[in-house]
Scaffold this active site. Structure first.
Site, PDB file in Angstrom:
ATOM      1  N   TYR A  20       0.839  -1.196   0.000  1.00 37.05           N
ATOM      2  CA  TYR A  20       0.000   0.000   0.000  1.00 37.05           C
ATOM      3  C   TYR A  20       0.877   1.250   0.000  1.00 37.05           C
ATOM      4  O   TYR A  20       0.580   2.225  -0.688  1.00 37.05           O
ATOM      5  CB  TYR A  20      -0.941  -0.001   1.210  1.00 37.05           C
ATOM      6  CG  TYR A  20      -1.936  -1.139   1.167  1.00 37.05           C
ATOM      7  CD1 TYR A  20      -3.082  -1.054   0.393  1.00 37.05           C
ATOM      8  CD2 TYR A  20      -1.722  -2.301   1.896  1.00 37.05           C
ATOM      9  CE1 TYR A  20      -3.990  -2.101   0.341  1.00 37.05           C
ATOM     10  CE2 TYR A  20      -2.626  -3.355   1.852  1.00 37.05           C
ATOM     11  CZ  TYR A  20      -3.753  -3.250   1.079  1.00 37.05           C
ATOM     12  OH  TYR A  20      -4.644  -4.285   1.018  1.00 37.05           O
ATOM     13  N   ASN A  78     -12.323  -0.868  -5.178  1.00 39.11           N
ATOM     14  CA  ASN A  78     -12.104  -1.135  -6.597  1.00 39.11           C
ATOM     15  C   ASN A  78     -13.291  -1.922  -7.159  1.00 39.11           C
ATOM     16  O   ASN A  78     -13.535  -3.043  -6.738  1.00 39.11           O
ATOM     17  CB  ASN A  78     -10.802  -1.928  -6.754  1.00 39.11           C
ATOM     18  CG  ASN A  78     -10.593  -2.456  -8.152  1.00 39.11           C
ATOM     19  OD1 ASN A  78     -11.181  -1.981  -9.115  1.00 39.11           O
ATOM     20  ND2 ASN A  78      -9.747  -3.458  -8.267  1.00 39.11           N
ATOM     21  N   CYS A 112      -6.177  -5.377  -7.734  1.00 40.16           N
ATOM     22  CA  CYS A 112      -6.046  -5.049  -6.320  1.00 40.16           C
ATOM     23  C   CYS A 112      -5.544  -6.240  -5.507  1.00 40.16           C
ATOM     24  O   CYS A 112      -5.011  -6.056  -4.415  1.00 40.16           O
ATOM     25  CB  CYS A 112      -7.364  -4.510  -5.765  1.00 40.16           C
ATOM     26  SG  CYS A 112      -8.790  -5.541  -6.065  1.00 40.16           S
ATOM     27  N   HIS A 113      -5.650  -7.450  -6.057  1.00 39.16           N
ATOM     28  CA  HIS A 113      -5.146  -8.637  -5.355  1.00 39.16           C
ATOM     29  C   HIS A 113      -3.618  -8.632  -5.250  1.00 39.16           C
ATOM     30  O   HIS A 113      -3.060  -9.327  -4.420  1.00 39.16           O
ATOM     31  CB  HIS A 113      -5.625  -9.914  -6.054  1.00 39.16           C
ATOM     32  CG  HIS A 113      -5.177 -10.049  -7.476  1.00 39.16           C
ATOM     33  ND1 HIS A 113      -5.838  -9.417  -8.513  1.00 39.16           N
ATOM     34  CD2 HIS A 113      -4.134 -10.704  -8.033  1.00 39.16           C
ATOM     35  CE1 HIS A 113      -5.225  -9.704  -9.647  1.00 39.16           C
ATOM     36  NE2 HIS A 113      -4.175 -10.482  -9.381  1.00 39.16           N
ATOM     37  N   GLU A 120      -0.680 -16.351 -10.678  1.00 38.18           N
ATOM     38  CA  GLU A 120       0.264 -15.472 -11.362  1.00 38.18           C
ATOM     39  C   GLU A 120       1.726 -15.804 -11.020  1.00 38.18           C
ATOM     40  O   GLU A 120       2.635 -15.211 -11.610  1.00 38.18           O
ATOM     41  CB  GLU A 120      -0.031 -14.014 -11.000  1.00 38.18           C
ATOM     42  CG  GLU A 120      -1.366 -13.528 -11.534  1.00 38.18           C
ATOM     43  CD  GLU A 120      -1.624 -12.069 -11.273  1.00 38.18           C
ATOM     44  OE1 GLU A 120      -0.721 -11.359 -10.763  1.00 38.18           O
ATOM     45  OE2 GLU A 120      -2.728 -11.598 -11.582  1.00 38.18           O
TER      46      GLU A 120
END
Length: 161
Positions: free
Chosen positions: A96, A119, A127-128, A154
């Site tokens: 953040y 979001n 946002c993950h 990912e």
């Protein structure tokens, strides 16, 4: 507003909605949420064909970066945060605080967290990929299990539970 529901993804059901300006929502959907879809929205798979195609490619590992017109509604600050989220590459994470620095508000980590939580276009606006400064997974509107699933999908490293 047009919408459809994408079933059977690795993170459950997703509500996808947009209009002629672009994609406005990708939200995790629980069974009981189906009745909360606004009555003036029109179910229309054809109008949402491209977001559906790209999400399916993403989930099969064939797409790393989305290319869609986005029209999420929010404050100017939220939109700056969401734009910065899109700059976090596939398979990487940021804190953040790093997002706050990226938007030139280095003391706004908490406000970034609030914007991140609001979001409206989950997964596509990633946002993950945002984690706590300690590297721990914190807060996710779709649930921490889904956040872990997306980060593992990912191949992201550097985070812990």
């Amino acid at each position: 507003m047009f919408y459809t529901i994408l079933d059977e993804t690795p993170v459950g059901r997703l509500l996808i909605a947009g209009d002629d300006e672009g994609l406005r929502h990708v939200q995790f959907l629980k069974a009981e949420d189906s009745s909360n879809i606004p009555v003036n929205w029109e179910e229309n798979v054809k109008k949402l064909r491209e977001p559906i195609r790209q999400l399916k490619l993403y989930f099969t590992g064939k797409l790393r970066q989305f290319s869609l017109p986005l029209a999420g509604e929010g404050t100017e600050f939220q939109k700056k945060v969401w734009a910065a989220l899109c700059d976090v590459p596939f398979g990487e994470t940021a804190s953040y605080g790093e997002i706050a620095a990226a938007i030139r508000k280095p003391t706004a980590s908490r406000a970034v967290g609030m914007a991140n939580g609001r979001n409206p276009i989950s997964i596509i606006v990633p946002c993950h990929r945002i984690i706590g400064a300690s590297g721990k997974l914190v807060g996710y509107g779709g649930g921490l299990e889904n956040k872990k699933t997306l980060l593992r999908h990912e191949g992201a490293t550097g985070w812990s539970i």
